[in-house]
Design an enzyme around this catalytic site. Structure first.
Site, PDB file in Angstrom:
ATOM      1  N   TYR A   1       0.898  -1.046  -0.072  1.00 58.75           N
ATOM      2  CA  TYR A   1       0.019  -0.027  -0.129  1.00 58.75           C
ATOM      3  C   TYR A   1       0.952   1.345  -0.204  1.00 58.75           C
ATOM      4  O   TYR A   1       1.424   1.433   0.952  1.00 58.75           O
ATOM      5  CB  TYR A   1      -0.953   0.166   1.353  1.00 58.75           C
ATOM      6  CG  TYR A   1      -1.907  -1.112   1.240  1.00 58.75           C
ATOM      7  CD1 TYR A   1      -2.374  -1.791  -0.112  1.00 58.75           C
ATOM      8  CD2 TYR A   1      -2.769  -1.290   2.185  1.00 58.75           C
ATOM      9  CE1 TYR A   1      -3.461  -2.755   0.250  1.00 58.75           C
ATOM     10  CE2 TYR A   1      -3.823  -2.282   2.383  1.00 58.75           C
ATOM     11  CZ  TYR A   1      -4.056  -2.969   1.127  1.00 58.75           C
ATOM     12  OH  TYR A   1      -5.040  -3.879   1.227  1.00 58.75           O
TER      13      TYR A   1
HETATM   14  N1  LIG Z   1      -6.801  -7.834   0.346  1.00 53.68           N
HETATM   15  C1  LIG Z   1      -7.031  -7.172  -0.837  1.00 53.68           C
HETATM   16  O1  LIG Z   1      -6.821  -7.678  -1.904  1.00 53.68           O
HETATM   17  C2  LIG Z   1      -7.733  -5.726  -0.737  1.00 53.68           C
HETATM   18  C3  LIG Z   1      -8.152  -5.106  -1.653  1.00 53.68           C
HETATM   19  C4  LIG Z   1      -8.717  -3.841  -1.574  1.00 53.68           C
HETATM   20  C5  LIG Z   1      -8.833  -3.367  -0.456  1.00 53.68           C
HETATM   21  N2  LIG Z   1      -8.289  -3.904   0.622  1.00 53.68           N
HETATM   22  C6  LIG Z   1      -8.532  -3.434   2.098  1.00 53.68           C
HETATM   23  O2  LIG Z   1      -9.857  -2.835   2.300  1.00 53.68           O
HETATM   24  C7  LIG Z   1      -9.938  -1.731   2.719  1.00 53.68           C
HETATM   25  C8  LIG Z   1     -10.889  -0.962   2.140  1.00 53.68           C
HETATM   26  O3  LIG Z   1     -11.079  -0.683   0.839  1.00 53.68           O
HETATM   27  P1  LIG Z   1     -11.942   0.642   0.288  1.00 53.68           P
HETATM   28  O4  LIG Z   1     -11.479   1.693   1.284  1.00 53.68           O
HETATM   29  O5  LIG Z   1     -11.326   0.746  -1.299  1.00 53.68           O
HETATM   30  O6  LIG Z   1     -13.246   0.144   0.465  1.00 53.68           O
HETATM   31  P2  LIG Z   1     -14.830   0.462   0.490  1.00 53.68           P
HETATM   32  O7  LIG Z   1     -14.978   0.633   1.981  1.00 53.68           O
HETATM   33  O8  LIG Z   1     -15.597  -0.015  -0.366  1.00 53.68           O
HETATM   34  O9  LIG Z   1     -14.688   2.104   0.232  1.00 53.68           O
HETATM   35  C9  LIG Z   1     -14.220   3.285   1.160  1.00 53.68           C
HETATM   36  C10 LIG Z   1     -14.005   4.458   0.458  1.00 53.68           C
HETATM   37  O10 LIG Z   1     -15.456   5.129   0.171  1.00 53.68           O
HETATM   38  C11 LIG Z   1     -15.275   6.529   0.759  1.00 53.68           C
HETATM   39  N3  LIG Z   1     -16.104   6.760   1.851  1.00 53.68           N
HETATM   40  C12 LIG Z   1     -16.049   5.753   3.124  1.00 53.68           C
HETATM   41  N4  LIG Z   1     -16.625   6.362   3.993  1.00 53.68           N
HETATM   42  C13 LIG Z   1     -17.492   7.580   3.443  1.00 53.68           C
HETATM   43  C14 LIG Z   1     -18.470   8.354   4.081  1.00 53.68           C
HETATM   44  N5  LIG Z   1     -19.021   8.082   5.300  1.00 53.68           N
HETATM   45  N6  LIG Z   1     -18.820   9.421   3.140  1.00 53.68           N
HETATM   46  C15 LIG Z   1     -18.231   9.476   2.213  1.00 53.68           C
HETATM   47  N7  LIG Z   1     -17.206   8.674   1.457  1.00 53.68           N
HETATM   48  C16 LIG Z   1     -16.837   7.728   2.286  1.00 53.68           C
HETATM   49  C17 LIG Z   1     -13.838   6.641   1.075  1.00 53.68           C
HETATM   50  O11 LIG Z   1     -13.257   7.053  -0.469  1.00 53.68           O
HETATM   51  P3  LIG Z   1     -12.778   8.396  -1.106  1.00 53.68           P
HETATM   52  O12 LIG Z   1     -12.772   9.490   0.090  1.00 53.68           O
HETATM   53  O13 LIG Z   1     -11.377   8.256  -1.436  1.00 53.68           O
HETATM   54  O14 LIG Z   1     -13.699   8.756  -2.103  1.00 53.68           O
HETATM   55  C18 LIG Z   1     -13.239   5.429   1.298  1.00 53.68           C
HETATM   56  O15 LIG Z   1     -11.859   5.251   0.955  1.00 53.68           O
HETATM   57  C19 LIG Z   1      -8.564  -0.843   2.099  1.00 53.68           C
HETATM   58  O16 LIG Z   1      -7.847   0.051   2.809  1.00 53.68           O
HETATM   59  C20 LIG Z   1      -7.631  -2.202   2.308  1.00 53.68           C
HETATM   60  O17 LIG Z   1      -7.263  -2.323   3.716  1.00 53.68           O
HETATM   61  C21 LIG Z   1      -8.017  -5.061   0.642  1.00 53.68           C
END
Ligand SMILES: NC(=O)c1ccc[n+]([C@@H]2O[C@H](COP(=O)([O-])OP(=O)(O)OC[C@H]3O[C@@H](n4cnc5c(N)ncnc54)[C@H](OP(=O)(O)O)[C@@H]3O)[C@@H](O)[C@H]2O)c1
Length: 315
Positions: free
Chosen positions: A53
Site C-alpha cells: 500500500y
Molecule cells: N486484500 C485485498 O486484496 C484488498 C483489496 C482492496 C482493499 N483491501 C482493504 O480494504 C480496505 C477498504 O477498501 P476501500 O477503502 O477501497 O473500500 P470501501 O469501504 O468499499 O470504500 C471506502 C471508500 O469510500 C469513501 N468513503 C468511506 N466512507 C465514506 C463516507 N462516510 N462518506 C463519503 N465517502 C466515504 C472513501 O473514499 P474516498 O474518500 O477516497 O472517495 C473510502 O476510501 C483497504 O484500505 C484495504 O485495507 C484489501
C-alpha cells in the site's frame, strides 16, 4: 463494541476494521494518524494494511500512529505483491516471505505482526514451503496468527489440510471482496470458511464508496472523491447501470429502515454468516466517525432479506 473471535482462534477483533490503503496517498500523514487514533478510541482494534500500500507508506504511517498504543491494535499486514524488481521480490517463497516480514516490521516499528496474511495465491511456490515458513515465523514470535486473502475455498482448505498433517500453525482468516454488489464468495468461500473455522475479513463493503450514496447516475462525481483521482478505472469498475440500480433499491430499503445507506451496507455485511469483520477504508476522520455508526445499526431479519433479494443477481 462487541468483539468477535477471528476464525477458530482466541483473537478478538472488532466487527468493523480499518482499511488503510489511502494512507500516504489520498490521506496525508497527519490525517492518517488521526484516523488510526479515532479508530482505536472508538474501539476498532483491527487495522489492516499491506507492504504494497502506497509503496510501504501505509505501514510506515501506521507505525508512527501506534507508538505507545501498539498493544491496543490487532495489526494485520500482508505480503505477496512485488516489492522490487528481482525475481524473489514477490510471491510466497520462503525467501520473499522472510524478507517481506522483516521489511514490514521495520516500517511498522514493531517486533511482531498480529495477523500476517498471504495477499494472493502463488501458483509458483509449493504450498508446503509457504506454510512451513509461516509456522517458523509464528514460532519465532515475529508473527502471532496467519491468514490469507483472495483465496478460493479449495485453496485455504488445502492449506489447512497440510498444516494439520504437519502440526503447523493454521490460517484463521481469509480476506475477500464482499458487498451487495459482489456476493460471489457466498457460493464457496463462506461455506468453506464456516465449515473449517476460517473467518472472513471482507473488503469493499461500500463497493469503493458507491454505497455512501455520493455517486449518482448521470451526475459528475464529487470533486474530492476517488472517482476523480482514479478516473476511468473507477468508473468502469463501479459506476455501472447495474450498480446504480442496486444503489437506488438499497437507498429505498435504508430510508424505510430509518438508517443511512452506508450503515445499511456495512451492517448487512457484518450480519452475514461467516463474516467476522468488514474493512472500511476512510480518507478522512469524519468518514470513519460516520461509518462506525454502523455498529449500532441492528438490522432486522426482514431488512437483511430485502437486501438479499435486491442483490440476488450479484451472487
Ligand atoms: N486484500 C485485498 O486484496 C484488498 C483489496 C482492496 C482493499 N483491501 C482493504 O480494504 C480496505 C477498504 O477498501 P476501500 O477503502 O477501497 O473500500 P470501501 O469501504 O468499499 O470504500 C471506502 C471508500 O469510500 C469513501 N468513503 C468511506 N466512507 C465514506 C463516507 N462516510 N462518506 C463519503 N465517502 C466515504 C472513501 O473514499 P474516498 O474518500 O477516497 O472517495 C473510502 O476510501 C483497504 O484500505 C484495504 O485495507 C484489501
Amino acid at each position: 463494541m462487541e468483539y468477535r473471535n477471528l476464525g477458530r482462534s482466541g483473537l478478538k477483533v472488532s466487527p468493523i476494521s480499518l482499511g488503510t490503503n489511502a494512507f500516504g496517498g489520498r490521506a496525508d500523514e497527519a490525517t492518517s494518524i488521526a484516523v488510526v487514533h479515532k479508530a482505536l478510541d472508538s474501539g476498532i482494534n483491527l487495522i489492516d494494511t499491506a507492504d504494497t500500500y502506497m509503496g510501504g507508506e501505509s505501514e510506515r504511517i501506521i507505525g508512527l500512529a501506534l507508538q505507545g498504543r501498539r498493544t491496543q491494535a490487532v495489526l494485520a499486514t500482508k505480503g505477496w505483491f512485488p516489492m522490487g524488481e528481482g525475481p524473489n521480490d514477490r510471491g510466497l517463497s520462503r525467501k520473499h516471505i522472510l524478507d517481506a516480514v522483516d521489511a514490514s516490521l521495520r516500517r511498522l516499528q514493531t517486533d511482531y505482526i498480529d495477523l500476517y496474511q498471504m495477499h494472493n495465491w502463488d501458483p509458483e511456490t509449493p504450498l508446503e514451503e509457504t506454510l512451513e515458513t509461516l509456522n517458523d515465523l509464528v514460532g519465532s514470535g515475529k508473527v502471532r496468527y496467519i491468514g490469507c486473502s483472495n483465496f478460493a475455498g479449495w485453496q485455504f482448505v488445502k492449506a489447512l489440510g497440510i498444516s494439520e498433517r504437519r502440526g503447523w500453525a493454521r490460517f484463521i482468516s481469509n480476506q475477500p471482496e464482499y458487498s451487495p454488489a459482489n456476493r460471489k464468495i457466498e457460493r464457496d468461500v463462506i461455506p468453506a470458511g464456516i465449515a473449517e473455522g476460517v473467518g472472513q475479513i471482507v473488503y469493499f463493503p461500500l463497493a469503493g464508496g458507491l454505497f455512501t450514496g455520493k455517486y449518482k447516475r448521470n451526475e459528475a462525481p464529487p470533486e474530492d472523491s476517488r472517482a476523480i483521482t482514479q478516473g476511468e478505472r473507477f468508473k468502469n469498475r463501479w459506476m455501472t447501470d447495474r450498480n446504480f440500480t442496486l444503489v437506488e433499491r438499497m437507498t429505498e430499503i435504508a430510508a424505510e429502515a430509518g438508517i443511512s445507506l452506508p450503515h445499511l451496507a456495512i451492517a448487512w455485511a457484518m450480519a452475514k454468516p461467516g463474516i467476522t469483520s468488514a474493512i472500511v477504508g476512510a480518507s478522512k476522520v469524519a468518514q470513519l466517525a460516520d461509518n462506525i455508526g454502523a455498529c449500532e445499526a441492528k438490522l432486522t431479519p426482514e431488512v437483511i432479506k430485502r437486501v438479499d433479494e435486491v442483490s440476488a443477481d450479484f451472487v
